[in-house]
Design a protein around this motif. Structure first.
Motif, PDB file in Angstrom:
ATOM      1  N   VAL A 443       0.839  -1.202   0.000  1.00 33.14           N
ATOM      2  CA  VAL A 443       0.000   0.000   0.000  1.00 33.14           C
ATOM      3  C   VAL A 443       0.871   1.248   0.000  1.00 33.14           C
ATOM      4  CG1 VAL A 443      -1.640   1.335   1.360  1.00 33.14           C
ATOM      5  CG2 VAL A 443      -1.958  -1.126   1.093  1.00 33.14           C
ATOM      6  N   SER A 444       1.946   1.221   0.806  1.00 33.96           N
ATOM      7  CA  SER A 444       2.844   2.375   0.853  1.00 33.96           C
ATOM      8  C   SER A 444       3.486   2.634  -0.509  1.00 33.96           C
ATOM      9  CB  SER A 444       3.930   2.148   1.910  1.00 33.96           C
ATOM     10  OG  SER A 444       4.846   3.202   1.926  1.00 33.96           O
ATOM     11  N   ILE A 445       3.928   1.560  -1.185  1.00 37.92           N
ATOM     12  CA  ILE A 445       4.536   1.712  -2.512  1.00 37.92           C
ATOM     13  C   ILE A 445       3.529   2.262  -3.515  1.00 37.92           C
ATOM     14  CG2 ILE A 445       5.526   0.433  -4.452  1.00 37.92           C
ATOM     15  CD1 ILE A 445       6.790  -1.451  -2.385  1.00 37.92           C
ATOM     16  N   LEU A 446       2.285   1.770  -3.429  1.00 36.05           N
ATOM     17  CA  LEU A 446       1.243   2.263  -4.337  1.00 36.05           C
ATOM     18  C   LEU A 446       0.976   3.752  -4.106  1.00 36.05           C
ATOM     19  CD1 LEU A 446      -1.291  -0.725  -4.251  1.00 36.05           C
ATOM     20  CD2 LEU A 446       0.156  -0.035  -6.161  1.00 36.05           C
ATOM     21  N   GLU A 447       0.965   4.152  -2.818  1.00 30.88           N
ATOM     22  CA  GLU A 447       0.777   5.575  -2.524  1.00 30.88           C
ATOM     23  C   GLU A 447       1.885   6.419  -3.132  1.00 30.88           C
ATOM     24  OE1 GLU A 447       0.566   5.888   1.681  1.00 30.88           O
ATOM     25  OE2 GLU A 447      -1.543   5.336   1.816  1.00 30.88           O
ATOM     26  N   GLN A 448       3.133   5.927  -3.007  1.00 30.08           N
ATOM     27  CA  GLN A 448       4.258   6.667  -3.566  1.00 30.08           C
ATOM     28  C   GLN A 448       4.155   6.761  -5.082  1.00 30.08           C
ATOM     29  OE1 GLN A 448       7.818   4.767  -2.144  1.00 30.08           O
ATOM     30  NE2 GLN A 448       7.341   5.139   0.016  1.00 30.08           N
ATOM     31  N   ARG A 449       3.760   5.661  -5.709  1.00 29.74           N
ATOM     32  CA  ARG A 449       3.642   5.668  -7.177  1.00 29.74           C
ATOM     33  C   ARG A 449       2.518   6.579  -7.630  1.00 29.74           C
ATOM     34  NH1 ARG A 449       4.651  -0.722  -8.870  1.00 29.74           N
ATOM     35  NH2 ARG A 449       6.874  -0.767  -8.336  1.00 29.74           N
ATOM     36  N   MET A 450       1.415   6.584  -6.886  1.00 26.31           N
ATOM     37  CA  MET A 450       0.317   7.486  -7.236  1.00 26.31           C
ATOM     38  C   MET A 450       0.756   8.943  -7.126  1.00 26.31           C
ATOM     39  SD  MET A 450      -2.985   5.662  -5.466  1.00 26.31           S
ATOM     40  CE  MET A 450      -4.039   7.038  -5.899  1.00 26.31           C
ATOM     41  N   THR A 451       1.534   9.227  -6.083  1.00 28.51           N
ATOM     42  CA  THR A 451       2.042  10.592  -5.921  1.00 28.51           C
ATOM     43  C   THR A 451       2.953  10.970  -7.084  1.00 28.51           C
ATOM     44  OG1 THR A 451       1.932  10.371  -3.520  1.00 28.51           O
ATOM     45  CG2 THR A 451       3.337  12.124  -4.396  1.00 28.51           C
ATOM     46  N   MET A 452       3.844  10.042  -7.484  1.00 33.13           N
ATOM     47  CA  MET A 452       4.733  10.308  -8.610  1.00 33.13           C
ATOM     48  C   MET A 452       3.946  10.524  -9.889  1.00 33.13           C
ATOM     49  SD  MET A 452       7.738   7.529  -7.759  1.00 33.13           S
ATOM     50  CE  MET A 452       8.575   7.847  -9.317  1.00 33.13           C
ATOM     51  N   THR A 453       2.904   9.696 -10.087  1.00 32.47           N
ATOM     52  CA  THR A 453       2.071   9.828 -11.284  1.00 32.47           C
ATOM     53  C   THR A 453       1.366  11.181 -11.314  1.00 32.47           C
ATOM     54  OG1 THR A 453       1.703   7.430 -11.293  1.00 32.47           O
ATOM     55  CG2 THR A 453       0.188   8.788 -12.594  1.00 32.47           C
ATOM     56  N   GLU A 454       0.839  11.580 -10.148  1.00 30.74           N
ATOM     57  CA  GLU A 454       0.174  12.881 -10.068  1.00 30.74           C
ATOM     58  C   GLU A 454       1.139  14.014 -10.388  1.00 30.74           C
ATOM     59  OE1 GLU A 454      -1.427  13.022  -6.184  1.00 30.74           O
ATOM     60  OE2 GLU A 454      -3.106  11.682  -6.611  1.00 30.74           O
ATOM     61  N   ASN A 455       2.359  13.906  -9.881  1.00 22.30           N
ATOM     62  CA  ASN A 455       3.363  14.942 -10.147  1.00 22.30           C
ATOM     63  C   ASN A 455       3.713  15.003 -11.641  1.00 22.30           C
ATOM     64  OD1 ASN A 455       3.463  15.582  -7.450  1.00 22.30           O
ATOM     65  ND2 ASN A 455       5.211  14.253  -7.010  1.00 22.30           N
ATOM     66  N   LYS A 456       3.882  13.829 -12.257  1.00 23.58           N
ATOM     67  CA  LYS A 456       4.183  13.780 -13.693  1.00 23.58           C
ATOM     68  C   LYS A 456       3.038  14.365 -14.510  1.00 23.58           C
ATOM     69  CE  LYS A 456       8.238  11.721 -13.779  1.00 23.58           C
ATOM     70  NZ  LYS A 456       9.438  12.364 -14.359  1.00 23.58           N
ATOM     71  N   LEU A 457       1.805  14.001 -14.115  1.00 23.01           N
ATOM     72  CA  LEU A 457       0.642  14.519 -14.825  1.00 23.01           C
ATOM     73  C   LEU A 457       0.570  16.035 -14.707  1.00 23.01           C
ATOM     74  CD1 LEU A 457      -1.960  13.998 -16.392  1.00 23.01           C
ATOM     75  CD2 LEU A 457      -3.130  13.616 -14.205  1.00 23.01           C
ATOM     76  N   ARG A 458       0.877  16.534 -13.511  1.00 22.44           N
ATOM     77  CA  ARG A 458       0.856  17.980 -13.304  1.00 22.44           C
ATOM     78  C   ARG A 458       1.915  18.660 -14.177  1.00 22.44           C
ATOM     79  NH1 ARG A 458       1.554  17.768  -8.342  1.00 22.44           N
ATOM     80  NH2 ARG A 458      -0.627  17.698  -7.717  1.00 22.44           N
ATOM     81  N   GLU A 459       3.106  18.051 -14.270  1.00 15.03           N
ATOM     82  CA  GLU A 459       4.160  18.596 -15.114  1.00 15.03           C
ATOM     83  C   GLU A 459       3.737  18.609 -16.582  1.00 15.03           C
ATOM     84  OE1 GLU A 459       7.748  16.474 -14.474  1.00 15.03           O
ATOM     85  OE2 GLU A 459       7.939  17.045 -12.365  1.00 15.03           O
ATOM     86  N   CYS A 460       3.103  17.519 -17.018  1.00 11.26           N
ATOM     87  CA  CYS A 460       2.644  17.453 -18.412  1.00 11.26           C
ATOM     88  C   CYS A 460       1.622  18.541 -18.711  1.00 11.26           C
ATOM     89  CB  CYS A 460       2.042  16.078 -18.698  1.00 11.26           C
ATOM     90  SG  CYS A 460       3.255  14.742 -18.738  1.00 11.26           S
ATOM     91  N   LEU A 461       0.678  18.748 -17.780  1.00 12.14           N
ATOM     92  CA  LEU A 461      -0.334  19.779 -17.980  1.00 12.14           C
ATOM     93  C   LEU A 461       0.296  21.165 -18.015  1.00 12.14           C
ATOM     94  CD1 LEU A 461      -3.177  18.433 -15.643  1.00 12.14           C
ATOM     95  CD2 LEU A 461      -3.136  18.428 -18.141  1.00 12.14           C
ATOM     96  N   ASP A 462       1.283  21.382 -17.136  1.00 12.68           N
ATOM     97  CA  ASP A 462       1.970  22.680 -17.130  1.00 12.68           C
ATOM     98  C   ASP A 462       2.711  22.906 -18.436  1.00 12.68           C
ATOM     99  OD1 ASP A 462       1.035  23.165 -14.621  1.00 12.68           O
ATOM    100  OD2 ASP A 462       2.865  22.515 -13.575  1.00 12.68           O
ATOM    101  N   ASN A 463       3.402  21.875 -18.929  1.00 14.94           N
ATOM    102  CA  ASN A 463       4.137  21.991 -20.201  1.00 14.94           C
ATOM    103  C   ASN A 463       3.188  22.232 -21.364  1.00 14.94           C
ATOM    104  OD1 ASN A 463       6.609  21.612 -18.953  1.00 14.94           O
ATOM    105  ND2 ASN A 463       6.567  19.396 -19.225  1.00 14.94           N
ATOM    106  N   GLN A 464       2.045  21.540 -21.343  1.00 11.03           N
ATOM    107  CA  GLN A 464       1.061  21.712 -22.407  1.00 11.03           C
ATOM    108  C   GLN A 464       0.525  23.140 -22.425  1.00 11.03           C
ATOM    109  OE1 GLN A 464      -2.239  19.048 -22.111  1.00 11.03           O
ATOM    110  NE2 GLN A 464      -3.104  19.619 -24.083  1.00 11.03           N
ATOM    111  N   GLN A 465       0.300  23.671 -21.228  1.00  5.96           N
ATOM    112  CA  GLN A 465      -0.193  25.043 -21.143  1.00  5.96           C
ATOM    113  C   GLN A 465       0.842  26.038 -21.665  1.00  5.96           C
ATOM    114  OE1 GLN A 465      -1.319  26.158 -17.209  1.00  5.96           O
ATOM    115  NE2 GLN A 465      -2.381  28.024 -17.837  1.00  5.96           N
TER     116      GLN A 465
END
Length: 475
Positions: A443-465
């Motif tokens: 569960v802890s690893i999944l939480e970390q991966r979800m956080t990383m995914t959210e950060n990557k998604l946020r970066e992609c959205l910022d770059n797209q903008q």
């Protein structure tokens, strides 16, 4: 009001631990003192000389933190075995295990209302738990390294945490957000605490310093360099006028916060002083060290009747929407290099008082889930006992002396290591615990991966903008 009358005095010391004492805490009723140590044992010492001490066996590795509930009916302990345990401090040894951290748990504390726990861990998180439902609630995870300590504010709405990332963070319990981060520490942060008024925080670190901040203005108020080695623990006097610290330089130091100066230097431990805590009334304080001793000191120096001060703290935390500045006035945050000769020194190693009493008898108490049943077969589990009301606990006399004739039928608890359990049952229990550990880590690893995914998604959205903004002018 009376003024300073007398120096602190060493009243008692307790011997029973077999390794460094890591944490101490007074029962609010002032009848007991709890201590945890690297020997994996929780000790509960009774102040009446004729009463036995309890040694609670259950943790599989060092205990790093202990704390009594506000009612005094429960004790929480945090351990290097990645768990938190709740104990009833009686001969029955009832306990419940909390598991969600994936690494060493370094700190645990009850909320002011006794309904929640906050814990800090080497898994870089601060976690909040419910006591009566015994459930994990949520994590606070913005630290970049081990979190060594987490404490509640007096009103229970804020949490302060200190970490090896050299930061101190203030968290809002309701929004679960970090509201401010202090970066001024030059070393790892070993211990943090809220001022009794809720207006300030103090932090102790491996850089030998103690810092005090105002959390309303987010300003460094005081910076003490009284110790010559790492500061391991600190505790505010309930009046808010004094702060006591324990250090690897083997001394305890009492700081006068109103005057901004070193007030006393206390020598008692033969080696690093690793833990210190004032009692709820401030009349006493306790310390622990690498010499395996727990010492109880009488404060003496503050004979002021500060009931009005305590009442003002209580009213402030109840009525006002946010904490306000109270006792500690803003001062220059310049480091204060304090010479040892500038404050009185008390050497309890050569002038002990009231130390002739023999060491108390110790009763070993093991995990409740392996306790022998009562004669009538009606023994109840530790889980049920933890949900009992305070009145039930008092009525059944769980906090009475185990040698009292009123408790002839108390069950004898035998540690699992000394019990001849069926081999199949033992293996099954071990497999269940192992699988739970794996699930928790997953569960802890999944939480970390979800956080990383959210950060990557946020970066992609910022770059797209950004790309969109660059393309539009050309159109």
């Amino acid at each position: 009001m009376a003024t300073v009358l007398e120096d602190p005095t060493l009243e008692r010391h307790f011997k029973g631990h077999r390794d460094t004492v890591t944490s101490v805490d007074f029962n609010p009723n002032m009848k007991q003192l709890a201590s945890g140590a690297m020997d994996s044992n929780l000790m509960v010492w009774n102040f009446k000389p004729q009463m036995r001490a309890y040694r609670f066996v259950g943790h599989k590795d060092s205990i790093l933190s202990v704390n009594f509930s506000p009612s005094g009916h429960l004790v929480a302990s945090a351990s290097r075995d990645k768990t938190i345990r709740l104990w009833i401090p009686s001969v029955k040894g009832e306990s419940t295990v909390f598991k969600a951290h994936t690494a060493t748990v370094r700190s645990v504390e009850f909320s002011p209302d006794g309904q929640h726990l906050v814990s800090a861990s080497d898994d870089k998180t601060v976690k909040v738990w419910t006591v009566h439902r015994q459930r994990f609630q949520f994590s606070l995870s913005q630290h970049q390294n081990w979190v060594r300590c987490a404490k509640w504010s007096p009103d229970g709405r804020l949490i302060v945490s200190g970490s090896d990332d050299k930061t101190v963070k203030i968290w809002d319990r309701t929004s679960k957000e970090c509201v401010h981060t202090f970066f001024e520490h030059g070393g790892f942060v070993n211990h943090v605490a809220f001022h009794p008024s809720g207006t300030c925080i103090a932090a102790a670190g491996t850089d030998s310093t103690v810092k005090v901040w105002d959390i309303r203005m987010n300003k460094l108020l005081q910076h003490y360099q009284a110790h010559t080695s790492a500061v391991n623990s600190l505790s505010f006097h309930p009046s808010g006028n004094y702060l006591i610290t324990a250090s690897n330089d083997s001394t305890l130091k009492i700081l006068d916060l109103l005057e901004g100066r070193l007030f006393y230097t206390l020598h008692g431990h033969q080696g690093p002083a690793t833990a210190v805590a004032f009692s709820r009334s401030g009349e006493y304080f306790a310390s622990g060290g690498s010499d395996e001793q727990v010492m109880v000191w009488k404060t003496n120096f503050d004979q002021i009747d500060y009931n009005e001060v305590l009442q003002s703290h209580k009213l402030r935390t109840v009525e006002e929407p946010r904490p306000h500045i109270h006792d500690i006035h803003p001062r220059s945050p310049q480091p204060r290099q304090i010479l040892p000769s500038s404050a009185p020194r008390v050497d309890a190693r050569t002038e002990p008082r009231n130390m002739s009493a023999p060491p108390p008898s110790v009763t070993n108490v093991g995990p409740a889930m392996f306790a022998q049943p009562m004669v009538n077969g009606s023994a109840k589990s530790g889980l049920h006992q933890l949900e009992m009301s305070s009145a039930d606990i008092d009525r059944r006399g769980l906090l009475d002396d185990p040698t009292s004739p009123q408790q002839p039928s108390a069950p004898v608890t035998i540690p699992l290591e000394e019990r001849n359990l069926p081999v199949q049952l033992s293996k099954t229990l071990e497999q269940i615990v192992s699988q739970l550990d794996v699930i928790t880590q997953t569960v802890s690893i999944l939480e970390q991966r979800m956080t990383m995914t959210e950060n990557k998604l946020r970066e992609c959205l910022d770059n797209q903008q950004k790309i969109t903004l660059q393309v539009r002018p050309n159109e």
